[in-house]
Design a protein around this motif. Structure first.
Motif, PDB file in Angstrom:
ATOM      1  N   ASP A  28     -36.011 -21.412 -35.428  1.00 28.57           N
ATOM      2  CA  ASP A  28     -34.954 -20.892 -34.566  1.00 28.57           C
ATOM      3  C   ASP A  28     -34.712 -19.403 -34.817  1.00 28.57           C
ATOM      4  O   ASP A  28     -34.516 -18.632 -33.869  1.00 28.57           O
ATOM      5  CB  ASP A  28     -33.671 -21.687 -34.797  1.00 28.57           C
ATOM      6  CG  ASP A  28     -32.575 -21.308 -33.808  1.00 28.57           C
ATOM      7  OD1 ASP A  28     -32.784 -21.486 -32.586  1.00 28.57           O
ATOM      8  OD2 ASP A  28     -31.523 -20.827 -34.249  1.00 28.57           O
ATOM      9  N   MET A  29     -34.733 -18.968 -36.081  1.00 32.99           N
ATOM     10  CA  MET A  29     -34.492 -17.564 -36.386  1.00 32.99           C
ATOM     11  C   MET A  29     -35.641 -16.679 -35.920  1.00 32.99           C
ATOM     12  O   MET A  29     -35.430 -15.520 -35.560  1.00 32.99           O
ATOM     13  CB  MET A  29     -34.276 -17.388 -37.885  1.00 32.99           C
ATOM     14  CG  MET A  29     -32.913 -17.834 -38.378  1.00 32.99           C
ATOM     15  SD  MET A  29     -31.553 -16.905 -37.622  1.00 32.99           S
ATOM     16  CE  MET A  29     -31.884 -15.267 -38.243  1.00 32.99           C
ATOM     17  N   ALA A  30     -36.855 -17.204 -35.912  1.00 34.44           N
ATOM     18  CA  ALA A  30     -37.992 -16.412 -35.422  1.00 34.44           C
ATOM     19  C   ALA A  30     -37.795 -16.032 -33.964  1.00 34.44           C
ATOM     20  O   ALA A  30     -38.121 -14.905 -33.549  1.00 34.44           O
ATOM     21  CB  ALA A  30     -39.288 -17.189 -35.603  1.00 34.44           C
ATOM     22  N   SER A  31     -37.246 -16.925 -33.165  1.00 32.99           N
ATOM     23  CA  SER A  31     -36.978 -16.608 -31.758  1.00 32.99           C
ATOM     24  C   SER A  31     -35.731 -15.740 -31.618  1.00 32.99           C
ATOM     25  O   SER A  31     -35.651 -14.916 -30.695  1.00 32.99           O
ATOM     26  CB  SER A  31     -36.812 -17.900 -30.951  1.00 32.99           C
ATOM     27  OG  SER A  31     -35.730 -18.673 -31.450  1.00 32.99           O
ATOM     28  N   TRP A  32     -34.754 -15.904 -32.516  1.00 34.35           N
ATOM     29  CA  TRP A  32     -33.540 -15.084 -32.426  1.00 34.35           C
ATOM     30  C   TRP A  32     -33.838 -13.615 -32.704  1.00 34.35           C
ATOM     31  O   TRP A  32     -33.211 -12.732 -32.120  1.00 34.35           O
ATOM     32  CB  TRP A  32     -32.493 -15.588 -33.425  1.00 34.35           C
ATOM     33  CG  TRP A  32     -31.204 -14.833 -33.355  1.00 34.35           C
ATOM     34  CD1 TRP A  32     -30.190 -15.003 -32.462  1.00 34.35           C
ATOM     35  CD2 TRP A  32     -30.799 -13.741 -34.209  1.00 34.35           C
ATOM     36  NE1 TRP A  32     -29.178 -14.108 -32.705  1.00 34.35           N
ATOM     37  CE2 TRP A  32     -29.523 -13.329 -33.772  1.00 34.35           C
ATOM     38  CE3 TRP A  32     -31.389 -13.106 -35.286  1.00 34.35           C
ATOM     39  CZ2 TRP A  32     -28.833 -12.300 -34.387  1.00 34.35           C
ATOM     40  CZ3 TRP A  32     -30.702 -12.075 -35.887  1.00 34.35           C
ATOM     41  CH2 TRP A  32     -29.441 -11.680 -35.451  1.00 34.35           C
ATOM     42  N   PHE A  33     -34.770 -13.323 -33.578  1.00 37.96           N
ATOM     43  CA  PHE A  33     -35.107 -11.934 -33.875  1.00 37.96           C
ATOM     44  C   PHE A  33     -35.790 -11.245 -32.687  1.00 37.96           C
ATOM     45  O   PHE A  33     -35.984 -10.029 -32.725  1.00 37.96           O
ATOM     46  CB  PHE A  33     -36.004 -11.849 -35.105  1.00 37.96           C
ATOM     47  CG  PHE A  33     -35.256 -11.902 -36.408  1.00 37.96           C
ATOM     48  CD1 PHE A  33     -34.333 -10.925 -36.730  1.00 37.96           C
ATOM     49  CD2 PHE A  33     -35.468 -12.932 -37.310  1.00 37.96           C
ATOM     50  CE1 PHE A  33     -33.636 -10.960 -37.919  1.00 37.96           C
ATOM     51  CE2 PHE A  33     -34.784 -12.986 -38.511  1.00 37.96           C
ATOM     52  CZ  PHE A  33     -33.859 -11.999 -38.814  1.00 37.96           C
TER      53      PHE A  33
END
Length: 282
Positions: A28-33
């Motif tokens: 999820d954080m990979a897409s948020w960045f």
């Protein structure tokens, strides 16, 4: 009896608001960045990381990030840079898949370890930090980036978990002072602390660009409420080199426990006999 009601409450909190497993948070954080806000945060963090790594030298640099797509150590002078992650990715710097709390590396083998928000999204941040300290050489450096809960950015992220169930909002609230206490217990000394991202956590690109002037004044005045903090800590544990004792180089007399002869010792009986003979002569 007073502690019994806390059990169901803690279970409810962990189930609905606690930190999720690393695999879910990292995806999820990979897409948020890749969002406008995430990209703006990476720009500010990249400048802090480049400044921190500029004076760190060695042979091996290990990166552990909540986004395996990032190459945060590209500005380092260390030639061998690699990443570890529990989630596969096409990043060429990703060398192996592993659990962050059980690193497949020997003790004291890495010169610089970069932890990019992995403590924030770890269910066992103490163990992760101990593993990082284990693989770091004596006098090696640990670079930690984390979200500052005592900031506008951190407060908004904390309240967002009540309105969204996405893993990106379910993270640890690790204060800067708390991390410094943990590092002290692991024989680390803090050599540099930076903070950044003083803007409001807005996803509108024009608003993010318009509020960029806050970064200049926040860093210039060293304000303590930046959205993230960066810690550079040095491992103060010194390696011990065993020395060969000097007595092992001596050749003992066969059959005796004496290692070295320092001269002849006159027998006391001979001296007594000579003295009595002289008295008789007189």
């Amino acid at each position: 009896m007073s502690h019994q009601p806390l059990g169901p409450l803690r279970q409810f909190w962990r189930k609905h608001f606690g930190v999720l497993p690393e695999e879910e948070s990292i995806r999820d954080m990979a897409s948020w960045f890749e969002t406008p806000l995430g990209e703006a945060l990476l720009v500010e963090e990249g400048e802090s990381i480049e400044q921190a790594l500029h004076c760190l030298f060695g042979y091996h640099l290990l990166q552990m990030s909540v986004s395996p797509r990032l190459d945060l150590g590209h500005s380092s002078r260390i030639t061998h840079r690699f990443s570890l992650s529990p989630v596969p990715d096409a990043n060429p710097s990703l060398s192996a898949l592993c659990d962050f709390t059980e690193l497949p590396l020997p003790e004291e083998s890495i010169d610089v370890v970069l932890l990019h928000h992995v403590l924030d999204y770890s269910q066992s941040p103490h163990q992760l930090l101990r593993e990082s300290a284990r693989v770091l050489i004596p006098r090696g450096h640990l670079v930690i980036l984390g979200f500052n809960p005592w900031s506008v950015f951190g407060t908004c992220r904390w309240f967002a978990r009540f309105f969204s169930r996405k893993p990106r909002w379910r993270h640890q609230s690790l204060r800067l002072g708390r991390i410094l206490d943990w590092l002290t217990l692991l024989d680390f000394e803090s050599v540099d602390i930076q903070q950044g991202f003083y803007r409001l956590p807005l996803q509108h690109p024009r608003a993010i660009k318009h509020l960029h002037w806050l970064e200049h004044w926040g860093k210039r005045l060293r304000l303590p409420w930046g959205g993230y903090y960066l810690i550079v800590a040095r491992k103060e544990r010194i390696a011990l080199t065993p020395l060969k004792p000097a007595w092992r180089a001596l050749k003992p007399v066969p059959g005796l426990g004496i290692t070295k002869l320092h001269g002849r010792v006159k027998s006391p009986s001979i001296k007594v006999a000579k003295t009595s003979q002289e008295n008789r002569t007189e």
